[in-house]
Each structure stands twice: as structure tokens, then as C-alpha cells.
Design a protein around this motif. Structure first.
Motif, mmCIF file in Angstrom:
data_model
loop_
_atom_site.group_PDB
_atom_site.id
_atom_site.type_symbol
_atom_site.label_atom_id
_atom_site.label_comp_id
_atom_site.label_asym_id
_atom_site.label_seq_id
_atom_site.Cartn_x
_atom_site.Cartn_y
_atom_site.Cartn_z
ATOM 1 N N LEU A 1 0.850 -1.191 0.000
ATOM 2 C CA LEU A 1 0.000 0.000 0.000
ATOM 3 C C LEU A 1 0.883 1.236 0.000
ATOM 4 O O LEU A 1 1.844 1.324 0.758
ATOM 5 C CB LEU A 1 -0.889 -0.008 1.241
ATOM 6 C CG LEU A 1 -1.698 1.244 1.530
ATOM 7 C CD1 LEU A 1 -2.785 1.428 0.481
ATOM 8 C CD2 LEU A 1 -2.312 1.143 2.923
ATOM 9 N N ARG A 2 0.536 2.179 -0.856
ATOM 10 C CA ARG A 2 1.277 3.437 -0.909
ATOM 11 C C ARG A 2 0.278 4.583 -1.033
ATOM 12 O O ARG A 2 -0.644 4.521 -1.853
ATOM 13 C CB ARG A 2 2.224 3.428 -2.099
ATOM 14 C CG ARG A 2 3.125 4.639 -2.133
ATOM 15 C CD ARG A 2 4.206 4.456 -3.159
ATOM 16 N NE ARG A 2 5.045 5.642 -3.207
ATOM 17 C CZ ARG A 2 6.020 5.818 -4.058
ATOM 18 N NH1 ARG A 2 6.294 4.880 -4.933
ATOM 19 N NH2 ARG A 2 6.725 6.926 -4.034
ATOM 20 N N GLU A 3 0.469 5.610 -0.226
ATOM 21 C CA GLU A 3 -0.390 6.795 -0.261
ATOM 22 C C GLU A 3 0.458 8.014 -0.601
ATOM 23 O O GLU A 3 1.576 8.145 -0.110
ATOM 24 C CB GLU A 3 -1.057 7.032 1.098
ATOM 25 C CG GLU A 3 -2.016 5.960 1.505
ATOM 26 C CD GLU A 3 -2.734 6.283 2.816
ATOM 27 O OE1 GLU A 3 -2.351 7.260 3.514
ATOM 28 O OE2 GLU A 3 -3.678 5.557 3.151
ATOM 29 N N LEU B 1 -5.865 12.560 -2.293
ATOM 30 C CA LEU B 1 -5.062 11.401 -1.907
ATOM 31 C C LEU B 1 -5.040 10.355 -3.024
ATOM 32 O O LEU B 1 -6.079 9.851 -3.451
ATOM 33 C CB LEU B 1 -5.623 10.773 -0.629
ATOM 34 C CG LEU B 1 -4.884 9.560 -0.086
ATOM 35 C CD1 LEU B 1 -3.458 9.934 0.327
ATOM 36 C CD2 LEU B 1 -5.646 8.963 1.095
ATOM 37 N N VAL C 1 -3.849 6.651 -3.963
ATOM 38 C CA VAL C 1 -3.519 5.382 -3.312
ATOM 39 C C VAL C 1 -3.200 4.346 -4.380
ATOM 40 O O VAL C 1 -3.890 4.241 -5.390
ATOM 41 C CB VAL C 1 -4.704 4.895 -2.440
ATOM 42 C CG1 VAL C 1 -4.458 3.481 -1.914
ATOM 43 C CG2 VAL C 1 -4.952 5.863 -1.291
ATOM 44 N N ALA D 1 0.351 -4.263 3.970
ATOM 45 C CA ALA D 1 -0.924 -3.899 4.578
ATOM 46 C C ALA D 1 -1.884 -5.078 4.564
ATOM 47 O O ALA D 1 -1.907 -5.859 3.615
ATOM 48 C CB ALA D 1 -1.541 -2.718 3.838
ATOM 49 N N THR E 1 -6.575 -2.355 6.577
ATOM 50 C CA THR E 1 -5.802 -1.147 6.290
ATOM 51 C C THR E 1 -6.017 -0.691 4.847
ATOM 52 O O THR E 1 -6.166 0.501 4.569
ATOM 53 C CB THR E 1 -4.308 -1.390 6.557
ATOM 54 O OG1 THR E 1 -4.148 -1.823 7.906
ATOM 55 C CG2 THR E 1 -3.486 -0.135 6.333
ATOM 56 N N ASP F 1 -9.485 0.905 4.528
ATOM 57 C CA ASP F 1 -9.466 2.236 5.122
ATOM 58 C C ASP F 1 -8.821 3.242 4.168
ATOM 59 O O ASP F 1 -9.341 4.339 3.946
ATOM 60 C CB ASP F 1 -8.716 2.213 6.453
ATOM 61 C CG ASP F 1 -8.582 3.601 7.051
ATOM 62 O OD1 ASP F 1 -9.617 4.195 7.432
ATOM 63 O OD2 ASP F 1 -7.443 4.105 7.123
ATOM 64 N N SER F 2 -7.707 2.875 3.580
ATOM 65 C CA SER F 2 -6.998 3.759 2.669
ATOM 66 C C SER F 2 -7.821 4.031 1.410
ATOM 67 O O SER F 2 -7.919 5.177 0.958
ATOM 68 C CB SER F 2 -5.652 3.143 2.299
ATOM 69 O OG SER F 2 -4.912 4.007 1.485
ATOM 70 N N ARG G 1 -10.555 6.527 1.979
ATOM 71 C CA ARG G 1 -10.081 7.909 2.111
ATOM 72 C C ARG G 1 -9.513 8.470 0.811
ATOM 73 O O ARG G 1 -9.339 9.676 0.664
ATOM 74 C CB ARG G 1 -9.016 8.001 3.210
ATOM 75 C CG ARG G 1 -9.545 7.739 4.597
ATOM 76 C CD ARG G 1 -8.473 7.873 5.683
ATOM 77 N NE ARG G 1 -7.439 6.834 5.582
ATOM 78 C CZ ARG G 1 -6.215 7.031 5.127
ATOM 79 N NH1 ARG G 1 -5.821 8.217 4.742
ATOM 80 N NH2 ARG G 1 -5.349 6.025 5.065
ATOM 81 N N ALA G 2 -9.226 7.605 -0.159
ATOM 82 C CA ALA G 2 -8.578 8.008 -1.406
ATOM 83 C C ALA G 2 -9.479 8.893 -2.261
ATOM 84 O O ALA G 2 -10.707 8.793 -2.211
ATOM 85 C CB ALA G 2 -8.183 6.776 -2.210
ATOM 86 N N ALA H 1 -7.515 5.781 -6.801
ATOM 87 C CA ALA H 1 -6.727 4.602 -6.431
ATOM 88 C C ALA H 1 -6.503 3.717 -7.649
ATOM 89 O O ALA H 1 -7.373 3.613 -8.520
ATOM 90 C CB ALA H 1 -7.412 3.813 -5.331
#
Length: 100
Positions: free
Chosen positions: A3-5, A12, A14, A48, A52, A55-56, A59-60, A63
């Protein structure tokens, strides 16, 4: 999964992929998917679990998701419609865009 943000001016970004996809290029017809270390991996990428990743992705703003497990997590969470997933040379790829 990796996982990379990244925070961008647009929001955001992702990226999520199955670790075995890193460094691979998948091609089928005119479509080519290059899963580079620069975009999906690197020092900022972290291992991740499913929770996780969900969740990411929630919020992205945008992605990119590659690999059977990573795409499966997004589908199971109801974040990606299975019918919109691309299969390129046997590998799953999905993109997610939230309009907020």
C-alpha cells in the motif's frame, strides 16, 4: 499487499498491489499494465492487511489496484464493482475515483 499513499494537489492517491506483481508488465492486445516499483513500491510502500487497505481506499480520491488479492479486497468491501475490473494477461486491475 503493498500500500502506498501520496498527497497530491487533487487529493489522496492510493496504489495497492499484490507483492508478486511488482516489476511485472502485463500485456494483452493494445493494453499494457506496467506495475513499477516507482509507482506501487518504493520506500513509501508498506505491507498492509485487508482492513488497512479498505481504510486507505475509502479515504482516497483516486486509487489504482493490481492483483487478485488486492482487487478482491476492494470488491469484497463494495468499493469496486466486479464488472468494471479489467483482466490484463491474467492479472486483475481496477481504478477507483471518488467524486467529493
Amino acid at each position: 499487499m503493498l500500500l502506498r499513499e501520496r498527497e497530491t494537489p487533487e487529493g489522496l492517491l492510493v496504489s495497492v498491489c499484490d507483492p508478486d506483481c511488482i516489476g511485472e508488465t502485463y500485456s494483452e492486445g493494445d493494453v499494457s499494465l506496467d506495475v513499477t516499483e516507482d509507482f506501487y513500491g518504493g520506500d513509501e510502500a508498506e505491507p498492509a492487511d485487508s482492513e488497512t487497505v479498505v481504510d486507505s481506499l475509502t479515504r482516497a480520491t483516486v486509487a489504482n489496484i493490481v492483483g487478485e488479492r488486492a482487487v478482491g479486497v476492494a470488491i469484497d468491501a463494495g468499493l469496486v464493482d466486479e464488472e468494471t475490473v479489467l483482466e490484463v494477461d491474467g492479472t486483475l486491475h481496477a481504478q477507483l475515483l471518488w467524486l467529493r
